[in-house]
Motif scaffolding. Structure first.
Motif, mmCIF file in Angstrom:
data_model
loop_
_atom_site.group_PDB
_atom_site.id
_atom_site.type_symbol
_atom_site.label_atom_id
_atom_site.label_comp_id
_atom_site.label_asym_id
_atom_site.label_seq_id
_atom_site.Cartn_x
_atom_site.Cartn_y
_atom_site.Cartn_z
ATOM 1 N N GLY A 120 45.062 63.564 39.869
ATOM 2 C CA GLY A 120 44.109 62.830 40.694
ATOM 3 C C GLY A 120 43.038 62.101 39.922
ATOM 4 O O GLY A 120 42.070 61.617 40.522
ATOM 5 N N ILE A 121 43.185 62.003 38.586
ATOM 6 C CA ILE A 121 42.214 61.277 37.781
ATOM 7 C C ILE A 121 42.975 60.536 36.684
ATOM 8 O O ILE A 121 43.944 61.088 36.128
ATOM 9 C CB ILE A 121 41.160 62.227 37.153
ATOM 10 C CG1 ILE A 121 40.181 61.449 36.258
ATOM 11 C CG2 ILE A 121 41.810 63.361 36.397
ATOM 12 C CD1 ILE A 121 39.039 62.295 35.719
ATOM 13 N N PRO A 122 42.615 59.294 36.362
ATOM 14 C CA PRO A 122 43.316 58.564 35.311
ATOM 15 C C PRO A 122 43.287 59.317 33.979
ATOM 16 O O PRO A 122 42.235 59.805 33.548
ATOM 17 C CB PRO A 122 42.536 57.245 35.215
ATOM 18 C CG PRO A 122 41.919 57.076 36.569
ATOM 19 C CD PRO A 122 41.575 58.465 37.012
ATOM 20 N N ALA A 123 44.443 59.428 33.333
ATOM 21 C CA ALA A 123 44.537 60.165 32.078
ATOM 22 C C ALA A 123 43.614 59.587 31.007
ATOM 23 O O ALA A 123 43.107 60.319 30.149
ATOM 24 C CB ALA A 123 45.981 60.172 31.577
ATOM 25 N N GLY A 124 43.358 58.283 31.062
ATOM 26 C CA GLY A 124 42.515 57.650 30.069
ATOM 27 C C GLY A 124 41.067 58.091 30.115
ATOM 28 O O GLY A 124 40.323 57.846 29.164
ATOM 29 N N LEU A 125 40.658 58.738 31.198
ATOM 30 C CA LEU A 125 39.286 59.222 31.306
ATOM 31 C C LEU A 125 39.115 60.618 30.721
ATOM 32 O O LEU A 125 37.993 61.105 30.575
ATOM 33 C CB LEU A 125 38.836 59.242 32.773
ATOM 34 C CG LEU A 125 38.747 57.897 33.491
ATOM 35 C CD1 LEU A 125 38.316 58.102 34.942
ATOM 36 C CD2 LEU A 125 37.775 56.965 32.779
ATOM 37 N N VAL A 126 40.229 61.275 30.416
ATOM 38 C CA VAL A 126 40.199 62.672 29.993
ATOM 39 C C VAL A 126 40.210 62.751 28.467
ATOM 40 O O VAL A 126 41.082 62.174 27.812
ATOM 41 C CB VAL A 126 41.402 63.440 30.565
ATOM 42 C CG1 VAL A 126 41.345 64.910 30.145
ATOM 43 C CG2 VAL A 126 41.436 63.323 32.090
ATOM 44 N N GLY A 127 39.246 63.439 27.907
ATOM 45 C CA GLY A 127 39.175 63.582 26.459
ATOM 46 C C GLY A 127 38.495 64.879 26.073
ATOM 47 O O GLY A 127 38.370 65.800 26.886
ATOM 48 N N SER A 128 38.056 64.970 24.837
ATOM 49 C CA SER A 128 37.339 66.154 24.372
ATOM 50 C C SER A 128 36.404 65.760 23.248
ATOM 51 O O SER A 128 36.551 64.701 22.631
ATOM 52 C CB SER A 128 38.322 67.231 23.890
ATOM 53 O OG SER A 128 38.982 66.813 22.715
ATOM 54 N N SER A 129 35.428 66.617 22.996
ATOM 55 C CA SER A 129 34.471 66.372 21.915
ATOM 56 C C SER A 129 34.155 67.684 21.229
ATOM 57 O O SER A 129 34.282 68.762 21.825
ATOM 58 C CB SER A 129 33.184 65.733 22.459
ATOM 59 O OG SER A 129 32.559 66.599 23.392
ATOM 60 N N GLU A 130 33.757 67.590 19.979
ATOM 61 C CA GLU A 130 33.373 68.772 19.228
ATOM 62 C C GLU A 130 31.875 68.995 19.359
ATOM 63 O O GLU A 130 31.072 68.124 19.053
ATOM 64 C CB GLU A 130 33.743 68.632 17.751
ATOM 65 C CG GLU A 130 33.427 69.895 16.947
ATOM 66 C CD GLU A 130 33.847 69.766 15.495
ATOM 67 O OE1 GLU A 130 34.551 68.795 15.181
ATOM 68 O OE2 GLU A 130 33.440 70.620 14.692
ATOM 69 N N ARG A 131 31.504 70.193 19.806
ATOM 70 C CA ARG A 131 30.099 70.532 19.975
ATOM 71 C C ARG A 131 29.468 70.890 18.620
ATOM 72 O O ARG A 131 30.178 71.112 17.637
ATOM 73 C CB ARG A 131 29.958 71.718 20.949
ATOM 74 C CG ARG A 131 30.365 71.375 22.369
ATOM 75 C CD ARG A 131 30.043 72.539 23.323
ATOM 76 N NE ARG A 131 28.641 72.897 23.259
ATOM 77 C CZ ARG A 131 27.655 72.238 23.899
ATOM 78 N NH1 ARG A 131 27.949 71.210 24.670
ATOM 79 N NH2 ARG A 131 26.408 72.640 23.791
ATOM 80 N N PRO A 132 28.139 70.950 18.569
ATOM 81 C CA PRO A 132 27.470 71.289 17.303
ATOM 82 C C PRO A 132 27.914 72.622 16.717
ATOM 83 O O PRO A 132 27.840 72.815 15.506
ATOM 84 C CB PRO A 132 25.984 71.319 17.693
ATOM 85 C CG PRO A 132 25.886 70.359 18.831
ATOM 86 C CD PRO A 132 27.159 70.535 19.604
ATOM 87 N N ASP A 133 28.385 73.578 17.569
ATOM 88 C CA ASP A 133 28.818 74.876 17.049
ATOM 89 C C ASP A 133 30.277 74.883 16.626
ATOM 90 O O ASP A 133 30.822 75.915 16.251
ATOM 91 C CB ASP A 133 28.559 75.991 18.071
ATOM 92 C CG ASP A 133 29.379 75.820 19.348
ATOM 93 O OD1 ASP A 133 30.178 74.857 19.430
ATOM 94 O OD2 ASP A 133 29.217 76.645 20.267
#
Length: 336
Positions: free
Chosen positions: A276-289
């Motif tokens: 139900g959401i475009p795949a191009g909007l889905v990602g990830s990021s590395e947090r400071p920890d």
């Protein structure tokens, strides 16, 4: 001199905002976004997000105490008490928690591994989070004795494991039944009897299974809410939120330290498994920890501990900074 001052100011600003390495975010591309963000030391020192401002230090979710408290913690680390006969007790707002023979809550650390067992909490970390010795632990009713084990630590001592996870106490828990360590830094969690996180109900809640059907749930999906319309939820049906003090471009985290006790970073998901959401909007990021967090349209997203059942939206509009996210990746306006 004026040019030198402007250069110095620009350099300081770059330290406070973080070092950004991005692929896709801000480019309008259709590929899933992967972003690496490392906050500089100056930002860690002053940024506590929406929490109570307590400094939990670098890397481990908590910093070492100064003076007499630090000495006491060091003594506890050097002479840790055996676990004794374990128990399972219900701690309000946490769940069914494994405790040692003295009633102290036992914890696991997200930066450790269970398969194979390995502890990554050493040095300063181990002062505040003392490893529980493997010798002398006994399983009570409610805990499978076969889940108890041990792992050799870097210093040669053996640490108790539960379902492979190294087991710790928290130095700031001073009374039986306290669980002040739950959620510290977003990486420390009270243990459930099966080795899972007590706050999530153990592994059963972590497994992505729908209780009513036994079928696997989508790890990320858009659902209809009677008041807010389409909004995003995780695999357990928990509403996902974004924070007004974060930013998507350039990527910056405003929820740090004590803020993470209330707002839990959502785990990354595979874009193609989202519904139900475009795949191009889905990602990830590395947090400071060093942990990775799910992003929607480059914005980090979180769950709210105040949502105690699937479908709740108690975090929407909190402090005028937290908002549920719709199926287009945008924040939903606060309730009128």
């Amino acid at each position: 001199m004026g040019n030198r001052n402007r250069a110095t100011t620009a350099a300081a600003g770059s330290v406070l905002t973080a070092i950004l390495l991005a692929s896709g975010c801000g480019s309008g591309g259709d590929d899933a976004r992967t972003v690496t963000v490392r906050a500089a030391g100056a930002e860690r020192a002053v940024g506590h997000g929406a929490g109570d401002g307590e400094d939990y230090g670098e890397g481990y979710g908590a910093g070492a105490e100064a003076g007499a408290d630090a000495d006491a913690d060091a003594d506890a680390e050097e002479n840790p008490s055996p676990a004794g006969k374990l128990s399972v007790r219900d701690i309000p707002k946490v769940g069914n928690v494994v405790t040692d023979g003295a009633g102290a809550t036992l914890y696991r650390f997200d930066k450790d591994t269970a398969q194979p067992p390995r502890s990554n909490c050493v040095d300063t970390c181990a002062t505040l989070w003392p490893a529980v010795p493997a010798d002398g632990a006994q399983a009570p009713a409610g805990v499978d004795a076969g889940l108890l084990g041990s792992v050799e630590r870097p210093d040669g001592t053996r640490q108790l494991t539960l379902a492979g996870w190294p087991v710790y106490r928290y130095a700031k828990d001073t009374l039986p039944g306290e669980a002040k360590g739950e959620g510290v830094g977003g990486t420390w969690h009270a243990l459930a009897a099966d080795g899972g996180k007590a706050v999530d109900g153990g592994k059963a809640a972590d497994g992505g299974k729908a209780a009513d059907t036994g079928k696997e749930s989508a790890p990320l999906s858009a659902v209809d809410d009677a008041k807010l319309g389409k909004l995003l939820v995780d695999g357990q049906g928990r509403t996902l939120y974004r924070f007004g003090k974060d930013s998507a471009w350039p990527m910056k985290f405003g929820c740090l330290d004590a803020c993470l006790n209330t707002w839990k970073p959502a785990a990354p998901v595979e874009a193609e498994k989202a519904v139900g959401i475009p795949a191009g909007l889905v990602g990830s990021s590395e947090r400071p920890d060093g942990t990775r967090q799910l992003t929607i349209d480059c914005w980090p997203v979180y769950t709210f501990t105040g949502d105690t059942a699937p479908g709740q939206t108690n975090g929407h509009g909190v402090q005028g900074l937290w908002f549920a996210v719709n199926d287009a990746g945008k924040k939903i306006p606060a309730k009128g």
